[in-house]
Design a protein around this motif. Structure first.
Motif, PDB file in Angstrom:
ATOM      1  N   GLY A  13       0.566  -0.844   0.054  1.00  0.00           N
ATOM      2  CA  GLY A  13      -0.043  -0.121   0.197  1.00  0.00           C
ATOM      3  C   GLY A  13       0.652   1.260   0.117  1.00  0.00           C
ATOM      4  O   GLY A  13       1.950   1.001   0.042  1.00  0.00           O
ATOM      5  N   PRO A  14       0.106   2.182  -0.220  1.00  0.00           N
ATOM      6  CA  PRO A  14       1.089   3.555   0.387  1.00  0.00           C
ATOM      7  C   PRO A  14       1.922   4.265   1.489  1.00  0.00           C
ATOM      8  O   PRO A  14       1.492   3.988   2.338  1.00  0.00           O
ATOM      9  N   GLY A  15       3.149   4.096   1.246  1.00  0.00           N
ATOM     10  CA  GLY A  15       3.891   4.627   2.114  1.00  0.00           C
ATOM     11  C   GLY A  15       4.497   3.112   2.249  1.00  0.00           C
ATOM     12  O   GLY A  15       5.821   3.741   3.989  1.00  0.00           O
ATOM     13  N   VAL A  16       4.325   2.108   2.050  1.00  0.00           N
ATOM     14  CA  VAL A  16       5.139   1.096   2.579  1.00  0.00           C
ATOM     15  C   VAL A  16       6.625   1.029   2.071  1.00  0.00           C
ATOM     16  O   VAL A  16       6.551   1.234   0.689  1.00  0.00           O
ATOM     17  N   SER A  17       7.552   0.731   2.774  1.00  0.00           N
ATOM     18  CA  SER A  17       8.799   0.920   2.194  1.00  0.00           C
ATOM     19  C   SER A  17       9.638   0.508   1.573  1.00  0.00           C
ATOM     20  O   SER A  17      10.398   0.767   0.165  1.00  0.00           O
ATOM     21  N   ASP A  18       9.472  -0.890   1.361  1.00  0.00           N
ATOM     22  CA  ASP A  18       9.793  -1.765   0.820  1.00  0.00           C
ATOM     23  C   ASP A  18       8.926  -2.571   0.016  1.00  0.00           C
ATOM     24  O   ASP A  18       8.668  -4.042   0.575  1.00  0.00           O
ATOM     25  N   PRO A  19       8.034  -2.195  -1.005  1.00  0.00           N
ATOM     26  CA  PRO A  19       6.975  -2.808  -1.248  1.00  0.00           C
ATOM     27  C   PRO A  19       7.173  -4.273  -2.112  1.00  0.00           C
ATOM     28  O   PRO A  19       8.027  -4.521  -2.464  1.00  0.00           O
ATOM     29  N   VAL A  20       5.791  -4.487  -2.020  1.00  0.00           N
ATOM     30  CA  VAL A  20       6.360  -6.245  -2.740  1.00  0.00           C
ATOM     31  C   VAL A  20       5.044  -6.494  -3.525  1.00  0.00           C
ATOM     32  O   VAL A  20       3.479  -5.662  -3.493  1.00  0.00           O
ATOM     33  N   GLU A  21       4.982  -6.749  -4.729  1.00  0.00           N
ATOM     34  CA  GLU A  21       3.781  -6.896  -5.272  1.00  0.00           C
ATOM     35  C   GLU A  21       2.732  -7.681  -4.899  1.00  0.00           C
ATOM     36  O   GLU A  21       3.279  -9.092  -4.282  1.00  0.00           O
ATOM     37  N   VAL A  22       1.709  -8.001  -5.245  1.00  0.00           N
ATOM     38  CA  VAL A  22       0.765  -8.571  -4.834  1.00  0.00           C
ATOM     39  C   VAL A  22      -0.236  -8.905  -5.855  1.00  0.00           C
ATOM     40  O   VAL A  22      -0.736  -8.191  -6.626  1.00  0.00           O
ATOM     41  N   LEU A  23      -0.770 -10.294  -6.160  1.00  0.00           N
ATOM     42  CA  LEU A  23      -2.026  -9.989  -6.931  1.00  0.00           C
ATOM     43  C   LEU A  23      -2.642 -11.039  -6.257  1.00  0.00           C
ATOM     44  O   LEU A  23      -2.863 -12.299  -5.442  1.00  0.00           O
ATOM     45  N   VAL A  24      -3.837  -9.956  -6.698  1.00  0.00           N
ATOM     46  CA  VAL A  24      -4.735 -11.166  -5.248  1.00  0.00           C
ATOM     47  C   VAL A  24      -5.444 -11.687  -6.577  1.00  0.00           C
ATOM     48  O   VAL A  24      -5.577 -11.835  -7.907  1.00  0.00           O
ATOM     49  N   VAL A  25      -5.708 -12.674  -6.205  1.00  0.00           N
ATOM     50  CA  VAL A  25      -6.379 -14.495  -6.680  1.00  0.00           C
ATOM     51  C   VAL A  25      -7.134 -14.867  -5.406  1.00  0.00           C
ATOM     52  O   VAL A  25      -7.499 -15.713  -4.692  1.00  0.00           O
ATOM     53  N   GLY A  82     -11.342  -2.325  -3.525  1.00  0.00           N
ATOM     54  CA  GLY A  82     -10.355  -2.567  -2.860  1.00  0.00           C
ATOM     55  C   GLY A  82      -8.689  -3.239  -3.198  1.00  0.00           C
ATOM     56  O   GLY A  82      -7.668  -2.312  -2.432  1.00  0.00           O
ATOM     57  N   ALA A  83      -9.191  -4.607  -3.259  1.00  0.00           N
ATOM     58  CA  ALA A  83      -7.945  -4.573  -4.221  1.00  0.00           C
ATOM     59  C   ALA A  83      -6.444  -3.385  -4.545  1.00  0.00           C
ATOM     60  O   ALA A  83      -5.398  -3.552  -4.569  1.00  0.00           O
ATOM     61  N   LEU A  84      -6.967  -2.835  -5.789  1.00  0.00           N
ATOM     62  CA  LEU A  84      -6.315  -2.228  -6.439  1.00  0.00           C
ATOM     63  C   LEU A  84      -5.543  -0.995  -5.709  1.00  0.00           C
ATOM     64  O   LEU A  84      -4.969  -0.309  -5.154  1.00  0.00           O
ATOM     65  N   ARG A  85      -7.048   0.110  -4.687  1.00  0.00           N
ATOM     66  CA  ARG A  85      -7.105   0.873  -3.625  1.00  0.00           C
ATOM     67  C   ARG A  85      -5.655   0.772  -2.421  1.00  0.00           C
ATOM     68  O   ARG A  85      -4.826   1.370  -1.998  1.00  0.00           O
ATOM     69  N   ALA A  86      -5.616  -0.598  -2.248  1.00  0.00           N
ATOM     70  CA  ALA A  86      -5.361  -1.248  -1.419  1.00  0.00           C
ATOM     71  C   ALA A  86      -3.525  -1.771  -1.798  1.00  0.00           C
ATOM     72  O   ALA A  86      -2.675  -1.762  -0.877  1.00  0.00           O
ATOM     73  N   GLY A  87      -3.361  -1.643  -2.919  1.00  0.00           N
ATOM     74  CA  GLY A  87      -2.182  -1.462  -3.621  1.00  0.00           C
ATOM     75  C   GLY A  87      -1.525  -3.081  -4.386  1.00  0.00           C
ATOM     76  O   GLY A  87      -0.015  -2.755  -4.576  1.00  0.00           O
ATOM     77  N   ALA A  88      -2.889  -3.336  -4.667  1.00  0.00           N
ATOM     78  CA  ALA A  88      -3.108  -4.927  -5.618  1.00  0.00           C
ATOM     79  C   ALA A  88      -1.869  -3.976  -6.954  1.00  0.00           C
ATOM     80  O   ALA A  88      -2.331  -3.996  -7.320  1.00  0.00           O
ATOM     81  N   ALA A  89      -1.120  -5.448  -7.461  1.00  0.00           N
ATOM     82  CA  ALA A  89      -0.555  -4.965  -9.294  1.00  0.00           C
ATOM     83  C   ALA A  89      -1.472  -5.705  -9.773  1.00  0.00           C
ATOM     84  O   ALA A  89      -1.478  -5.733 -11.118  1.00  0.00           O
ATOM     85  N   GLY A  90      -1.755  -6.585  -9.150  1.00  0.00           N
ATOM     86  CA  GLY A  90      -3.560  -7.704 -10.252  1.00  0.00           C
ATOM     87  C   GLY A  90      -4.858  -7.816  -9.750  1.00  0.00           C
ATOM     88  O   GLY A  90      -3.846  -8.085  -8.230  1.00  0.00           O
ATOM     89  N   PHE A  91      -5.760  -8.839 -10.077  1.00  0.00           N
ATOM     90  CA  PHE A  91      -6.920  -9.000  -9.760  1.00  0.00           C
ATOM     91  C   PHE A  91      -6.497 -10.673 -10.722  1.00  0.00           C
ATOM     92  O   PHE A  91      -6.614  -9.820 -12.178  1.00  0.00           O
ATOM     93  N   LEU A  92      -7.191 -11.243 -10.166  1.00  0.00           N
ATOM     94  CA  LEU A  92      -7.381 -12.912 -10.985  1.00  0.00           C
ATOM     95  C   LEU A  92      -8.583 -13.589 -10.346  1.00  0.00           C
ATOM     96  O   LEU A  92      -8.072 -13.851  -9.549  1.00  0.00           O
ATOM     97  N   LEU A  93      -9.133 -14.298 -10.720  1.00  0.00           N
ATOM     98  CA  LEU A  93     -10.007 -15.376 -10.194  1.00  0.00           C
ATOM     99  C   LEU A  93      -9.627 -16.587 -10.682  1.00  0.00           C
ATOM    100  O   LEU A  93      -8.345 -16.722 -11.078  1.00  0.00           O
ATOM    101  N   LYS A  94     -10.348 -17.478  -9.437  1.00  0.00           N
ATOM    102  CA  LYS A  94      -9.416 -18.419  -9.023  1.00  0.00           C
ATOM    103  C   LYS A  94      -9.866 -19.510 -10.282  1.00  0.00           C
ATOM    104  O   LYS A  94      -9.267 -20.773  -9.923  1.00  0.00           O
ATOM    105  N   ASP A  95     -11.135 -19.019 -10.955  1.00  0.00           N
ATOM    106  CA  ASP A  95     -11.379 -20.229 -12.200  1.00  0.00           C
ATOM    107  C   ASP A  95      -9.817 -20.059 -13.129  1.00  0.00           C
ATOM    108  O   ASP A  95     -10.247 -20.792 -14.399  1.00  0.00           O
ATOM    109  N   ALA A  96      -9.206 -19.222 -12.956  1.00  0.00           N
ATOM    110  CA  ALA A  96      -8.603 -18.921 -14.520  1.00  0.00           C
ATOM    111  C   ALA A  96      -7.234 -20.508 -14.267  1.00  0.00           C
ATOM    112  O   ALA A  96      -7.213 -21.427 -14.218  1.00  0.00           O
ATOM    113  N   SER A  97      -6.616 -20.208 -15.895  1.00  0.00           N
ATOM    114  CA  SER A  97      -6.063 -21.854 -16.007  1.00  0.00           C
ATOM    115  C   SER A  97      -4.509 -21.090 -15.888  1.00  0.00           C
ATOM    116  O   SER A  97      -4.802 -20.282 -15.369  1.00  0.00           O
TER     117      SER A  97
END
Length: 137
Positions: free
Chosen positions: A72-84, A95-110
C-alpha cells in the motif's frame, strides 16, 4: 531471474493446488504459504517474496488489509501482490487496487493464465482478469 512466490489462502487444498502448479515452472520458487493475513505479511517479508498470491477472505487479517501492509501507499519496501479470489465483486476489485495490489485474477483462471499473471506482476506490470475488466468498463 527466479520469482519467489508466497501463497496466502485460508483453504489448504487451494494452497496445495497453487503450489503444485507453480512448482512445475522453472523460473518460480514457492517460498511458503500462509492461511491468514498476519502470517502472509510476516512470511512475505521474512522469506523475501517477490510476488504474493493473496486471497481476499481470510481469518484474522483479511487479504485487503494484508495487501495494504505489503504494497500500500507509504510502504517503504513494497512487495508485488496478485489478488487471486473466487469473488469478482466490484468492491473487491477496487478495494484490492486501492490497497496496492498489482493485479486481480479469479481462481477459475487456467494454470497458464496464473503463471503469465505472476510473471507480469513480477515485471511491474498491472493485471486485471479480462472477464473483470470487461465488466468494469
Amino acid at each position: 531471474m527466479t520469482i519467489r512466490i508466497l501463497i496466502a489462502d485460508d483453504q489448504a487444498v487451494v494452497r496445495s493446488g497453487f503450489r503444485a502448479i507453480l512448482e512445475d515452472e522453472p523460473d518460480f520458487e514457492v517460498v511458503g504459504d500462509a492461511a491468514d493475513g498476519h502470517a502472509a505479511v510476516a512470511l512475505a517479508r521474512s522469506r523475501r517474496a517477490n510476488v504474493v498470491l493473496m486471497d481476499i477472505r481470510m481469518p484474522g487479517l483479511d487479504g485487503l488489509e494484508a495487501t495494504r501492509r505489503l504494497a500500500g501507499p507509504g510502504v517503504s519496501d513494497p512487495v508485488e501482490v496478485l489478488v487471486v479470489t473466487t469473488f469478482d465483486l466490484d468492491d473487491y476489485v477496487f478495494g484490492a487496487l486501492r490497497a496496492g495490489a498489482a493485479g486481480f485474477l479469479l481462481k477459475d483462471a487456467s494454470p497458464e493464465t496464473l503463471s503469465q499473471a505472476i510473471r507480469a506482476v513480477a515485471r511491474g506490470q498491472g493485471l486485471i482478469a479480462p472477464e473483470v475488466t470487461r465488466r468494469l468498463i
